[in-house]
Design an enzyme around this catalytic site. Structure first.
Site, PDB file in Angstrom:
ATOM      1  N   SER A 215       0.840  -1.203   0.000  1.00 28.91           N
ATOM      2  CA  SER A 215       0.000   0.000   0.000  1.00 28.91           C
ATOM      3  C   SER A 215       0.876   1.254   0.000  1.00 28.91           C
ATOM      4  CB  SER A 215      -0.957  -0.044   1.198  1.00 28.91           C
ATOM      5  OG  SER A 215      -1.972   0.915   1.061  1.00 28.91           O
TER       6      SER A 215
ATOM      7  N   ASP B 264      -8.910  -4.787  -6.049  1.00 29.53           N
ATOM      8  CA  ASP B 264      -8.576  -3.930  -4.907  1.00 29.53           C
ATOM      9  C   ASP B 264      -9.783  -3.070  -4.525  1.00 29.53           C
ATOM     10  OD1 ASP B 264      -7.451  -1.983  -3.129  1.00 29.53           O
ATOM     11  OD2 ASP B 264      -5.477  -2.402  -3.966  1.00 29.53           O
TER      12      ASP B 264
ATOM     13  N   HIS C 269      -7.544  -5.457  -1.352  1.00 29.91           N
ATOM     14  CA  HIS C 269      -6.325  -4.752  -0.932  1.00 29.91           C
ATOM     15  C   HIS C 269      -5.443  -5.635  -0.056  1.00 29.91           C
ATOM     16  CE1 HIS C 269      -3.917  -1.196  -0.613  1.00 29.91           C
ATOM     17  NE2 HIS C 269      -3.942  -1.233   0.705  1.00 29.91           N
TER      18      HIS C 269
END
Length: 800
Positions: free
Chosen positions: A668, A741, A775
Site C-alpha cells: 500500500s 482492490d 487490498h
C-alpha cells in the site's frame, strides 16, 4: 560496477521472459513450512471472565471462496445470493470452556460445514449467538454455554448486507432480526439491457474535498439493486424460533435498544443516493420507537453529504455521533459543529455536546463545548463523564473530567497523541446494571491500563486515579524478563487480580490470571507455537539515527545458524517498511517495538527469508516529519531516502550485511515508498511493491495524511508520484496487486498503468496481478504463489 549491473539486469529480464503464463506455484520448502500452518483458535471472553469461547477458522481462504457471486454497490461488496459481505471471514468450529476448567468442550449440534460469523454473548452471558451462512443465505443459531449445545432458530433468510442481522433484547430471551422482505423483487441484470440514456451528473458550484472511493453506484440499475439488497423486514424471534413482525420493510442500517430496553432506535437510508460518495454519506433518518413499534420521535435527519470542507478535522453539519448514553435508562447524546464543520473557520468552540432524555418532548440539554473536534465521551455510572477532543493538524488530544452535578471540568490529559511515552492509558471498564460498558469506578477511584512504552523499553502498567484530586498511584508495572506482558483486564482491584497475555519471540501469546500482589500467574490457555522452525532465529530491536538526528528503530532478524561473532558471511538484507507522518522529531523518534513480541510470519512480512539466509529489518521506522506550519510531504523524498540510508548503514555497521545486496519492500503506502526509493536513490539492488498507488493526480483530493488537494500543491503531487518520474527508475522491481482492490485510491489501474510506463521506458520490472484479491490478500493459492514470486525475485537479484 556497470558490468555487474548489466549482467544482473540481463539475468533478471531473461528470467522473467521465461515465466509468462505460468500456473500457480508454491514457495521453497523452508518458506512453505512456515506459510502452510494450522491457525490457533481465537478466544472470546465474556465480561464476567468466567466463560471462554474458542473459534477456529482455516488459515487461509481459497480461490473458490473469492470466486463467489459479488455485487459492488455504494461502497459495499456483497454476495447477492447469500446476502452477506463477500469478504466475510468465517469460523468453522466452536469450543467452550469455563475459565477454571482445563479442557475445552466441543459445541454439539453445530451446522454441517459451518460458516460462522457475527458471534456475541447474550446480555446475561449464558448464551452465545452466531450466524451461519449456507449456500442460500444467512441463518441464526444460539449456543447454550452450560450444555455446549447449538440450535438453529431461524431459516437462512436473514439480511446481513449491512452488517450484523441481529440484536439481543435486554431479557436475553429474544432477538431483533433483519430478514429478507417477502416477495423480494429479482435483481436487475443491466449487462443484458441496452441503456435508455446517458449517465448525467451535475456540479452545483460548491467546493468539496472528496477522496477517490471504490465500488460506488454508477447508474439507475445500480440504485435499484442497492435498494433490493439492503431492504429488510424487522422481526422479533425468541429462543424457540417463534417470529413476530416488528417493523415493515425499509433500508435499515442501524438498530439499537436503549439501555433500559424500553426503546428501539432505528436508522434508515433514504434517497437521493449518490454516485460520488459511499452509503455512509447517503441521506439517513433516525427514529426512536417504543416496544410496541409506535413512533416516539424522529431524532435525526441527515441530508445527502457530497460536500465536505477541506481538512481531516472538518465534519458534516447536524447531529453527529448520535447514540445512547450508557449510564442512563434512555438518554441520547450527540455533538453538533459550531463552526459549520469547517476547520478553516476561527471560532472559540468547535463542537457542542447535547443530551436528550426520552421521550424527547423536551429541548436537548447542552452538556459540554469543545475547543477542538469532539472525539467521544466515557461515562462512569456515577457523577462523572470523561470527554475527549482532538485536532489533527497539531496531533493534540485532550480529555476532561466533567462533574455531572455542577458541570465543572478538569483537564486530565493534554498531549500529542503520537507521543506514546506520555500515553496515560485507557480507563478500565465494566458492565453496569444496563449491560453497558462504563468506566470502572469504586470509592471515587478509577483505573488506567497503559501500554507502557518508554525510552528504556515497554512496561505495561496499571494506575489508580483519584477522581477528586486526579492524583495517580502506580499499582503495577510489568517487568517480565525475556517476555512481553499485555494487561487485558482488571478482574478484582482490591485483591489485585488481573487478566494478561504473555508472549516472547518464540512463545505464542497465551492468557494468564495474575495476582499483582503475590506476582503469581496461572495459565488460562496453552497454545503451542505453530512456527517452531524459526524459534531460534536471532531477533533484536536496533536503534540508530537519521542524518538530521532523528532516532529510528527497526526489528532485526538474523538466520538461526548465523555466527554473529565471526561475521564471516555478509548477508543480503531485506527491509520492510511503511512511512508515517509526524509533526515533531521527538514523537517521530519514539520506539514502539518490543523484541519479545511473538514472531508471527505472514504474507506481509520478509521474516520468512531468514530461513533462506537473509538478514531482515522488519518494521523499519520511516518517519516523515513536518514541524510547525511545514507539512510532512513538503520534504517527502529527501526524508524517505534519509530513512533508508540510515537503516542500511545501521545494519552494515553491525557487520552483518553486504550493502550491495539490499532489497526494500512495502504494501500500500509502503509500495508507494518502495517505488520512490528505487526511483530517487541507488541504495537498493531491487524492490517489491504491493498494492500501491503511483500516480497522485489520480487521487487529487488528498491521500494518506495529505490534506491539501492537487491544485493547492501540484509540485508536491507530481514530485511524489513515481509515475511522473518513471523515466528515472532503472532498478529491478516486482509489482504486485490484487485485481479486485477495494481500497480508496489504490485502484488496480494504478499498478497496471505504472507497469506500462516502466516497461515502455525500458525498466527491469515485472507485474503480478492476483486474481480475485482485494487490498489485503486472502486465498491460499494466491498467497503461496506470491511467496514463490518474491522468493524467485530475491534469489535472482540478491543471490545470483
Amino acid at each position: 560496477m556497470k558490468i555487474k549491473l548489466t549482467i544482473c539486469l540481463l539475468a533478471f529480464l531473461n528470467f522473467y521472459n521465461a515465466q509468462e503464463n505460468i500456473t500457480y506455484q508454491k514457495p521453497s520448502a523452508e518458506i512453505l513450512k512456515l506459510a502452510d500452518y494450522e491457525r490457533p483458535p481465537s478466544v472470546l471472553m465474556n465480561n464476567k471472565k468466567d466463560w471462554l469461547v474458542f473459534t477456529y477458522r482455516p488459515t487461509y481462504k481459497t480461490l473458490e471462496d473469492l470466486s463467489q457471486q459479488e455485487m459492488k454497490l455504494g461502497g459495499l461488496r456483497i454476495n447477492p445470493v447469500t446476502n452477506i459481505s463477500s469478504s466475510a471471514t468465517y469460523s468453522n468450529n466452536i469450543k467452550v470452556r469455563k475459565i477454571n476448567d482445563k479442557t475445552e468442550v466441543q459445541v454439539k449440534n453445530l451446522p454441517s460445514n459451518p460458516k460462522i460469523t457475527y458471534t456475541s454473548f447474550s446480555p446475561d452471558e449464558k448464551k452465545l449467538a452466531f450466524t451461519n451462512t449456507t449456500n442460500k443465505g444467512v441463518e441464526l443459531w444460539i449456543v447454550d454455554l452450560e450444555t455446549a449445545t447449538a440450535n438453529k432458530i431461524t431459516s437462512d433468510n436473514l439480511n446481513a448486507n449491512l452488517g450484523s442481522p441481529y440484536v439481543w433484547y435486554k431479557d436475553s430471551q429474544n432477538l431483533l432480526i433483519k430478514t429478507l422482505p417477502q416477495n423480494r423483487p429479482a435483481l436487475i441484470d443491466s449487462s443484458k439491457d441496452l441503456p435508455t440514456g446517458p449517465i448525467v451528473s451535475t456540479a452545483d458550484g460548491k467546493v468539496s474535498q472528496n477522496r477517490t472511493y471504490q465500488d460506488l453506484l454508477k447508474n439507475p440499475q445500480d440504485e435499484k439493486n442497492f435498494e433490493i439488497l439492503t431492504a429488510s423486514d424487522i422481526y422479533n424471534v425468541d429462543l424457540n424460533g417463534s417470529l413476530k413482525k416488528v417493523k415493515e420493510q425499509d433500508l435499515y442500517t442501524g438498530l439499537s435498544f436503549s439501555p433500559d430496553g424500553n426503546y428501539l432506535m432505528a436508522t434508515t437510508i433514504k434517497k437521493p443516493f449518490s454516485y460520488i460518495v459511499p452509503l455512509s454519506r447517503f441521506p439517513m433518518t433516525t427514529t426512536v420507537y417504543d416496544m410496541n413499534g409506535n413512533v416516539v420521535k424522529v431524532v435525526n435527519e441527515v441530508p445527502l453529504n457530497e460536500i465536505m470542507p477541506k481538512g481531516f478535522s472538518s465534519v458534516r453539519t447536524g447531529k453527529r455521533d448520535l447514540g445512547w448514553r450508557s449510564d442512563m435508562p434512555a438518554t441520547l447524546v450527540y455533538a453538533e459543529a459550531l463552526d459549520g464543520g469547517d476547520q478553516s473557520k476561527t471560532v472559540e468552540y468547535r463542537d457542542e455536546i447535547f443530551t436528550w432524555d426520552a421521550p424527547f418532548s423536551n429541548t436537548p440539554k447542552s452538556f459540554f463545548k469543545t475547543k477542538q473536534r469532539y472525539e467521544g465521551t466515557s461515562w462512569t455510572n456515577d457523577q462523572y463523564a470523561i470527554v475527549s477532543e482532538g485536532w489533527y493538524d497539531t496531533r493534540n488530544t485532550k480529555s476532561f473530567l466533567v462533574d455531572l452535578n455542577n458541570g465543572e471540568s478538569k483537564v486530565i490529559d493534554d498531549r500529542n497523541y503520537q507521543d506514546v511515552y506520555s500515553d496515560p492509558g485507557n480507563f478500565n471498564t465494566t458492565k453496569n446494571q444496563y449491560g453497558r460498558y462504563v468506566v470502572d469506578m469504586k470509592g471515587g477511584k478509577s483505573y488506567l491500563i497503559g501500554a507502557g512504552f518508554t525510552k528504556e523499553g515497554q512496561h505495561p502498567f496499571i494506575d489508580e486515579m483519584d477522581m477528586k484530586t486526579l492524583k495517580k498511584k502506580r499499582l503495577y508495572a510489568s517487568n517480565l524478563k525475556n517476555a512481553k506482558e499485555e494487561i487485558i483486564d482488571i478482574l478484582n482491584p482490591s485483591k489485585g487480580e488481573i487478566l494478561t497475555t504473555q508472549q516472547s519471540s518464540s512463545l505464542y501469546p497465551n492468557y494468564f490470571k495474575k495476582n499483582i500482589k503475590s506476582n503469581k500467574a496461572e495459565a488460562v490457555t496453552n497454545f503451542a507455537n505453530p512456527f517452531e522452525s524459526i524459534k531460534d532465529v536471532y531477533k533484536e530491536v536496533i536503534t540508530y539515527k537519521r542524518n538530521d538526528g532523528v532516532t529510528l528503530t527497526g526489528t532485526l532478524y538474523l538466520p538461526a545458524n548465523y555466527d554473529r561473532k565471526a561475521k564471516k558471511e555478509k548477508l543480503p538484507l531485506l527491509i520492510w517498511a511503511y512511512p508515517t507522518e509526524y509533526k515533531d522529531k521527538n514523537t517521530a523518534g519514539q520506539n514502539t517495538q518490543n523484541p519479545n513480541d511473538f514472531t508471527f510470519p505472514y504474507y506481509g512480512s520478509f521474516v520468512y527469508w531468514t530461513t533462506k539466509g537473509y538478514a531482515v529489518l522488519d518494521d523499519a521506522a520511516f518517519p516523515i516529519i513536518g514541524e510547525g506550519k511545514t507539512e510532512p510531504n513538503d520534504t517527502f523524498i529527501p526524508q524517505l531516502v534519509a530513512n533508508a540510508e540510515a537503516a542500511i548503514n545501521a545494519v552494515d555497521q553491525l557487520g552483518y550485511i553486504d550493502k550491495k545486496k539490499v532489497a526494500v519492500g512495502g504494501h500500500s503506502y509502503g509500495a508507494f515508498m518502495t517505488a520512490n526509493l528505487l526511483t530517487h536513490s541507488k541504495l537498493f539492488a531491487c524492490g517489491i511493491a504491493r498494492s500501491g498507488a503511483y500516480n497522485r493526480t489520480l487521487t487529487p483530493f488528498g491521500f494518506q495524511s495529505e490534506q491539501r488537494n492537487y491544485w493547492d500543491v501540484p509540485e508536491i503531487y507530481n514530485t511524489m508520484s513515481p509515475f511522473m518520474n518513471a523515466d528515472k527508475m532503472k532498478t529491478p522491481m516486482l509489482l504486485v496487486h490484487g485485481d479486485a482492490d477495494n481500497n480508496p485510491g489504490t485502484f488496480t489501474l494504478q499498478t497496471e498503468r505504472y507497469f506500462q510506463a516502466l516497461k515502455n521506458l525500458g525498466a527491469p520490472v515485472k507485474m503480478v496481478l492476483l486474481p480475485k484479491e482485494s487490498h489485503g490478500y486472502a486465498a491460499k493459492e494466491n498467497i503461496l504463489h506470491l511467496l514463490w514470486e518474491q522468493d524467485q525475485f530475491l534469489e535472482k537479484c540478491l543471490k545470483k
